[in-house]
Write a protein that holds these residues in place. Structure first.
Motif, PDB file in Angstrom:
ATOM      1  N   PRO A 230     -53.596 -35.020  31.366  1.00 50.41           N
ATOM      2  CA  PRO A 230     -52.732 -34.558  30.341  1.00 50.41           C
ATOM      3  C   PRO A 230     -51.357 -33.918  30.650  1.00 50.41           C
ATOM      4  N   SER A 231     -50.469 -34.096  30.051  1.00 49.66           N
ATOM      5  CA  SER A 231     -49.106 -33.187  30.078  1.00 49.66           C
ATOM      6  C   SER A 231     -49.650 -31.902  29.605  1.00 49.66           C
ATOM      7  N   ARG A 232     -48.621 -30.861  29.805  1.00 50.89           N
ATOM      8  CA  ARG A 232     -48.623 -29.470  29.447  1.00 50.89           C
ATOM      9  C   ARG A 232     -48.555 -29.716  27.893  1.00 50.89           C
ATOM     10  N   ARG A 233     -47.758 -30.352  27.016  1.00 55.81           N
ATOM     11  CA  ARG A 233     -47.537 -30.765  25.909  1.00 55.81           C
ATOM     12  C   ARG A 233     -48.711 -31.041  25.191  1.00 55.81           C
ATOM     13  N   GLU A 234     -49.440 -32.119  25.921  1.00 56.24           N
ATOM     14  CA  GLU A 234     -50.734 -32.639  25.346  1.00 56.24           C
ATOM     15  C   GLU A 234     -51.906 -31.767  25.554  1.00 56.24           C
ATOM     16  N   GLN A 235     -51.928 -31.074  26.571  1.00 56.99           N
ATOM     17  CA  GLN A 235     -52.735 -29.915  26.497  1.00 56.99           C
ATOM     18  C   GLN A 235     -53.067 -29.120  25.405  1.00 56.99           C
ATOM     19  N   ARG A 236     -51.504 -28.637  24.971  1.00 53.57           N
ATOM     20  CA  ARG A 236     -51.603 -27.790  23.943  1.00 53.57           C
ATOM     21  C   ARG A 236     -52.237 -28.338  22.636  1.00 53.57           C
ATOM     22  N   LEU A 237     -51.958 -29.472  22.465  1.00 52.43           N
ATOM     23  CA  LEU A 237     -52.687 -30.332  21.432  1.00 52.43           C
ATOM     24  C   LEU A 237     -54.373 -30.362  21.526  1.00 52.43           C
ATOM     25  N   LEU A 238     -54.683 -30.801  22.791  1.00 51.97           N
ATOM     26  CA  LEU A 238     -56.014 -30.697  22.914  1.00 51.97           C
ATOM     27  C   LEU A 238     -56.766 -29.219  22.768  1.00 51.97           C
ATOM     28  N   PHE A 239     -55.924 -28.164  23.248  1.00 52.94           N
ATOM     29  CA  PHE A 239     -56.481 -26.789  22.827  1.00 52.94           C
ATOM     30  C   PHE A 239     -56.705 -26.660  21.282  1.00 52.94           C
ATOM     31  N   ILE A 240     -55.630 -27.029  20.587  1.00 52.17           N
ATOM     32  CA  ILE A 240     -55.641 -26.886  19.155  1.00 52.17           C
ATOM     33  C   ILE A 240     -56.580 -27.637  18.436  1.00 52.17           C
ATOM     34  N   ASN A 241     -56.602 -28.991  18.722  1.00 54.67           N
ATOM     35  CA  ASN A 241     -57.664 -29.684  17.978  1.00 54.67           C
ATOM     36  C   ASN A 241     -58.909 -30.283  18.597  1.00 54.67           C
ATOM     37  N   LEU A 242     -58.988 -30.115  19.908  1.00 55.38           N
ATOM     38  CA  LEU A 242     -60.278 -30.463  20.563  1.00 55.38           C
ATOM     39  C   LEU A 242     -60.889 -29.503  21.636  1.00 55.38           C
ATOM     40  N   LYS A 243     -60.679 -28.415  21.344  1.00 57.65           N
ATOM     41  CA  LYS A 243     -60.947 -27.074  22.218  1.00 57.65           C
ATOM     42  C   LYS A 243     -62.609 -27.130  22.525  1.00 57.65           C
ATOM     43  N   ASP A 244     -63.352 -27.395  21.465  1.00 58.63           N
ATOM     44  CA  ASP A 244     -64.916 -27.492  21.791  1.00 58.63           C
ATOM     45  C   ASP A 244     -65.310 -28.773  22.587  1.00 58.63           C
TER      46      ASP A 244
END
Length: 211
Positions: free
Chosen positions: A149-163
């Motif tokens: 993932p890109s950095r932008r995508e990792q931000r979304l992953l952290f917000i939505n799918l951190k678990d």
């Protein structure tokens, strides 16, 4: 000095697992090997990712049931075919809620397009790599049909799918200068570029589906 310029490890792209090949059924006369050869020639430049097993199964069944081939003939034909070009012609059902199963992974949400690019559905793929350098992480993601993932995508992953992540740091697909790469910390959400690409870390892969 470390540059903040972002260089992806691979060109964005995704293959979509599908459950039908009705276009192929309508395009080909039953038992017409000449017509089959013509279609094969038009698909040879596309790519088939390992996760497209549903599409593979459907088209092989078409060879057997609609073209009257035996198993040996069907397998020989399968060895020549690549399906992404054909798959792109078939509508794909939209995703459900964030966190639901979608397109061979877990639906993470919508990424807005940048500089005129289309918006994309982001899908977190199953599995992870551990103890891998950045180059090895890129190669692993590609081998399962995805990308880091890109950095932008990792931000979304952290917000939505951190678990879905361990409380550790994970490589992004963006380089930082000649020797480093960016990564996301899945504890506090920080993004850093302190790790040399030769360091060993963790990786998850994503797929991008244009909307």
């Amino acid at each position: 000095m470390i540059s903040n310029a972002a260089t992806p490890c691979a060109t964005p792209g995704a293959a979509i697992p599908l459950s039908t090949c009705s276009l192929c059924h309508r395009s080909v006369d039953a038992n017409s090997n000449a017509r089959a050869d013509a279609i094969v020639s038009g698909l040879l430049d596309a790519e088939l990712w390992p996760v497209d097993s549903e599409l593979v199964t459907e088209i092989r069944a078409m060879f057997l049931a609609h073209w009257g081939m035996d198993k040996g003939q069907a397998d020989a034909r399968m060895s020549r075919l690549y399906y992404s070009s054909a798959a792109a012609l078939v509508p794909v059902a939209g995703p459900g809620a964030i966190g639901s199963v979608y397109a061979g992974g877990i639906y993470a949400g919508i990424m807005r397009g940048v500089d005129g690019a289309p918006d994309e559905h982001l899908v977190l793929m199953s599995g992870q790599a551990e103890g891998v350098t950045w180059d090895a992480a890129c190669a692993w993601a590609k081998s399962i049909g995805g990308e880091l993932p890109s950095r932008r995508e990792q931000r979304l992953l952290f917000i939505n799918l951190k678990d879905e992540f361990k409380a550790e740091w994970y490589w992004s697909g963006e380089q930082a200068g000649p020797s480093h790469a960016w990564y996301q910390v899945f504890t506090d959400g920080n993004q850093l570029n302190l790790s040399l690409r030769s360091y060993e870390g963790r990786a998850r892969a994503v797929r991008r589906l244009p909307i």
